[in-house]
Design an enzyme around this catalytic site. Structure first.
Site, PDB file in Angstrom:
ATOM      1  N   PRO A 119       0.827  -1.214   0.000  1.00  0.00           N
ATOM      2  CA  PRO A 119       0.000   0.000   0.000  1.00  0.00           C
ATOM      3  C   PRO A 119       0.852   1.251   0.000  1.00  0.00           C
ATOM      4  O   PRO A 119       2.002   1.241   0.453  1.00  0.00           O
ATOM      5  CB  PRO A 119      -0.819  -0.129   1.290  1.00  0.00           C
ATOM      6  CG  PRO A 119      -0.023  -1.038   2.164  1.00  0.00           C
ATOM      7  CD  PRO A 119       0.674  -1.983   1.237  1.00  0.00           C
ATOM      8  N   GLY A 120       0.284   2.340  -0.496  1.00  0.00           N
ATOM      9  CA  GLY A 120       1.012   3.601  -0.543  1.00  0.00           C
ATOM     10  C   GLY A 120       1.230   4.059  -1.972  1.00  0.00           C
ATOM     11  O   GLY A 120       0.841   3.390  -2.944  1.00  0.00           O
ATOM     12  N   ILE A 121       1.848   5.219  -2.105  1.00  0.00           N
ATOM     13  CA  ILE A 121       2.140   5.779  -3.432  1.00  0.00           C
ATOM     14  C   ILE A 121       3.212   4.942  -4.116  1.00  0.00           C
ATOM     15  O   ILE A 121       4.255   4.642  -3.525  1.00  0.00           O
ATOM     16  CB  ILE A 121       2.602   7.245  -3.300  1.00  0.00           C
ATOM     17  CG1 ILE A 121       1.488   8.090  -2.651  1.00  0.00           C
ATOM     18  CG2 ILE A 121       2.978   7.813  -4.667  1.00  0.00           C
ATOM     19  CD1 ILE A 121       1.906   9.511  -2.340  1.00  0.00           C
ATOM     20  N   ARG A 122       2.967   4.530  -5.336  1.00  0.00           N
ATOM     21  CA  ARG A 122       3.935   3.722  -6.083  1.00  0.00           C
ATOM     22  C   ARG A 122       5.224   4.509  -6.298  1.00  0.00           C
ATOM     23  O   ARG A 122       5.216   5.675  -6.674  1.00  0.00           O
ATOM     24  CB  ARG A 122       3.364   3.312  -7.442  1.00  0.00           C
ATOM     25  CG  ARG A 122       2.011   2.619  -7.376  1.00  0.00           C
ATOM     26  CD  ARG A 122       2.126   1.167  -6.920  1.00  0.00           C
ATOM     27  NE  ARG A 122       0.821   0.550  -6.773  1.00  0.00           N
ATOM     28  CZ  ARG A 122       0.148  -0.036  -7.753  1.00  0.00           C
ATOM     29  NH1 ARG A 122       0.659  -0.051  -8.966  1.00  0.00           N
ATOM     30  NH2 ARG A 122      -1.017  -0.604  -7.514  1.00  0.00           N
ATOM     31  N   GLY A 123       6.348   3.847  -6.077  1.00  0.00           N
ATOM     32  CA  GLY A 123       7.638   4.486  -6.282  1.00  0.00           C
ATOM     33  C   GLY A 123       8.016   4.542  -7.751  1.00  0.00           C
ATOM     34  O   GLY A 123       7.531   3.747  -8.566  1.00  0.00           O
ATOM     35  N   ASP A 140      17.652  -0.749   7.784  1.00  0.00           N
ATOM     36  CA  ASP A 140      18.610  -1.661   7.169  1.00  0.00           C
ATOM     37  C   ASP A 140      17.854  -2.599   6.232  1.00  0.00           C
ATOM     38  O   ASP A 140      16.639  -2.791   6.356  1.00  0.00           O
ATOM     39  CB  ASP A 140      19.332  -2.459   8.249  1.00  0.00           C
ATOM     40  CG  ASP A 140      20.537  -3.216   7.708  1.00  0.00           C
ATOM     41  OD1 ASP A 140      20.976  -2.903   6.580  1.00  0.00           O
ATOM     42  OD2 ASP A 140      21.044  -4.108   8.410  1.00  0.00           O
TER      43      ASP A 140
END
Length: 594
Positions: free
Chosen positions: A324-328, A379
């Protein structure tokens, strides 16, 4: 383990060459870790960081060296399967009384898979499961010391405990600091000590844990059937004398020291599995993979993580989905909802105005691996040729992989192989977190976002892209940076003020009227992209207005170039004993947290 006489002597010699390669690696590893005590005593902080950076390369160097020896001496890549099977049996025999058998098995796998095709990865030629138990391996000295207060005062016992580490530096006032420790412990337990059982004891790991400017003492108090873990950071004051900075008593606070957003420890260990077992008794929420990794044994951490992951796949049935979230624009990210990690691979073609390539992105991730992360960068575990069950991928994710990164996958009916992959602990993207939290939490997290940027800057890191979508919020509520494709050393950036427009028309046009070089950064522009929400803007300007000025960044650069290493504390400032009320406040905070 008894090996029959008729076995091929070439297999025996290969096994010996493999164990020789590993033993050389771990000898160098221990020497580097042992050096940390001298560096700490001398206050050579640059040396501590350099030792951690150098140590990261040791493993791969020995693997390459051992591969070369096997190829040159035995033409190992041409040997038949029977010899490799026998070599593995000989190798197991050599591990019977070994002090680091689990690490040696991983080294065997690394050498073998470096030479041969990955079709061998899931067969009997490598160690899919541990062959040698790591239980009850004895070390000299033992991995922990035990102290029995008996008729002695706790203060006297703690004093002996600290003195036994043998630091060749005087303490400013150990008596005072131990009084603070006891005061904090009493407050944590509700204002009074519990009744001491007959077997009351204090167990402390024999070797201190060194990182940055700090030596950590890790141990636990055992009182009957109850165990209380503790961690004590030891620092230098301005005069070069030692002092105890605080005592951490809550397991989750101690666990933060071992989070994947922090640099690795330097610890002198003959039997690392014993240290991991002791730490897990203190921190049952930490996996073996996490602990091995934070002890500087990244390959063992990866190997253990992968075994745990394969076990999880066997006992779950949900599907991998697009995260989920804005696509990179650079990374394709997917996750398994039932597993607390994300899987990231570099796309074949980058979206938008990105002026980097795959090699540059890999270099950025290597930079993070070698750099002090000061608790503000996640990391990553880096893997090659990872096989996933095809039926566990959603159609949407499969389509995304086929269109965005076809060169990074091999697709079959039963499995999909991802050729290069980064794995990170899953966090909630900061932009999504800000949309779902209430106002008080929004203020807190915006303030922590600014602190994260400042701490990264002090560690010579500029995020490049400071948009909220590139930061995440951990389960402990800390803001962490995790998108590294535009990361730069702060000292490589040129922070500038936007020059005045030559005329009002030019200023209103939206066109850039000044030349911009590759590493030019204009902090005044940050607010335009970050501060649309009124409460976010108000909070940010209240606490971090200086981030919008070039002067802040330029002063940081000057301090870094002057060799100044900033202090970072992985616990709240109010818990430090430099505050005369710290012990009382720490106890109050602990009770409230419970």
């Amino acid at each position: 383990m008894q090996i029959p006489e008729y076995y091929n002597p070439v297999a025996r010699d290969i096994a010996q060459a493999l164990i020789d390669g590993f033993n050389k690696h771990y000898r160098l590893f221990r020497n580097c870790s042992r050096q940390a005590k001298t560096l700490f005593e001398a206050g050579n902080w640059q040396g501590v960081q350099q030792a951690i950076r150098d140590r990261i390369q040791f493993y791969d160097e020995r693997v390459v060296e051992t591969v070369g020896r096997l190829q040159h001496t035995f033409h190992a890549e041409l040997l038949d399967d029977e010899i490799w099977q026998q070599a593995k049996l000989y190798f197991i025999g050599l591990l019977t009384n070994h002090k680091q058998p689990e690490l040696a098995e991983t080294f065997f796998n690394s050498v073998f898979t470096r030479m041969l095709h990955r079709d061998y990865f899931n067969n009997d030629f490598i160690f899919i499961r541990p062959a040698i138990s790591t239980e009850y391996i004895e070390s000299d000295p033992p991995c922990y010391r035990s102290y029995y207060p008996g008729s002695s005062s706790l203060h006297a016992v703690l004093r002996r405990m600290v003195r036994d580490f043998g630091w060749q530096r005087p303490f400013a006032s150990l008596h005072r600091d131990l009084a603070y420790v006891l005061q904090a412990g009493k407050a944590f337990l509700g204002g009074q000590w519990p009744h001491a059982e007959a077997n009351l004891q204090i167990q402390v790991l024999t070797s201190p844990f060194y990182r940055n400017k700090t030596a950590y003492i890790f141990g636990k108090v055992i009182n009957g059937g109850v165990s209380y873990p503790f961690a004590i950071p030891v620092l230098h004051n301005a005069a070069g004398r030692l002092y105890l900075d605080t005592v951490l008593l809550e397991p989750w606070r101690i666990g933060v020291l071992f989070s994947f957003s922090r640099a690795y420890f330097l610890v002198e260990m003959e039997v690392p599995s014993a240290y991991v077992q002791f730490l897990r008794s203190m921190l049952p929420g930490k996996t073996k993979a996490e602990l091995y990794t934070m002890l500087g044994l990244q390959k063992q951490g990866k190997n253990t993580f992968y075994r745990d992951f394969m076990q999880h796949l066997q006992h779950s049935n949900d599907q991998f989905v697009i995260a989920p979230g804005i696509r990179g624009l650079v990374m394709l990210v997917f996750t398994l909802p039932s597993y607390p990690y994300v899987f990231k691979l570099i796309k074949d073609v980058f979206g938008g105005p990105k002026e980097i390539d795959r090699a540059t992105v890999k270099q950025k991730y290597r930079l993070v691996k070698r750099h002090d992360r000061v608790g503000r960068m996640s990391d990553t575990l880096e893997f090659s040729n990872v096989a996933f069950p095809t039926h566990r991928f959603t159609p949407e994710l499969l389509e995304e992989l086929r269109t965005q990164a076809p060169s990074m996958m091999e697709e079959g009916e039963e499995r999909i192989v991802i050729k290069h992959l980064y794995i990170e602990r899953r966090m909630k993207p900061l932009n999504m977190y800000l949309m779902s939290c209430d106002d008080p939490e929004k203020e807190r997290v915006v303030r922590d976002y600014g602190l994260a940027i400042k701490e990264l800057a002090a560690a010579n890191i500029f995020p490049g892209d400071m948009l909220f979508k590139n930061f995440g919020v951990t389960r402990y509520g800390r803001v962490i940076f995790y998108d590294y494709d535009e990361i730069e050393y702060l000292t490589d950036c040129n922070f500038r003020r936007i020059p005045p427009a030559p005329n009002p028309e030019m200023e209103m046009s939206g066109e850039v009227w000044y030349p911009v070089a590759r590493n030019d950064v204009f902090p005044e522009e940050f607010g335009t992209f970050l501060l649309g929400d009124p409460l976010v803007r108000k909070t940010f300007l209240k606490h971090h207005r200086d981030l919008l000025e070039p002067t802040f960044w330029q002063l940081r650069q000057q301090r870094i170039r002057a060799g100044v290493m900033e202090d970072f504390y992985p616990y709240p400032e109010e818990m430090r004993f430099v505050n005369s009320h710290a012990a009382r406040l720490a106890g109050r905070a602990a009770r409230q947290a419970r």
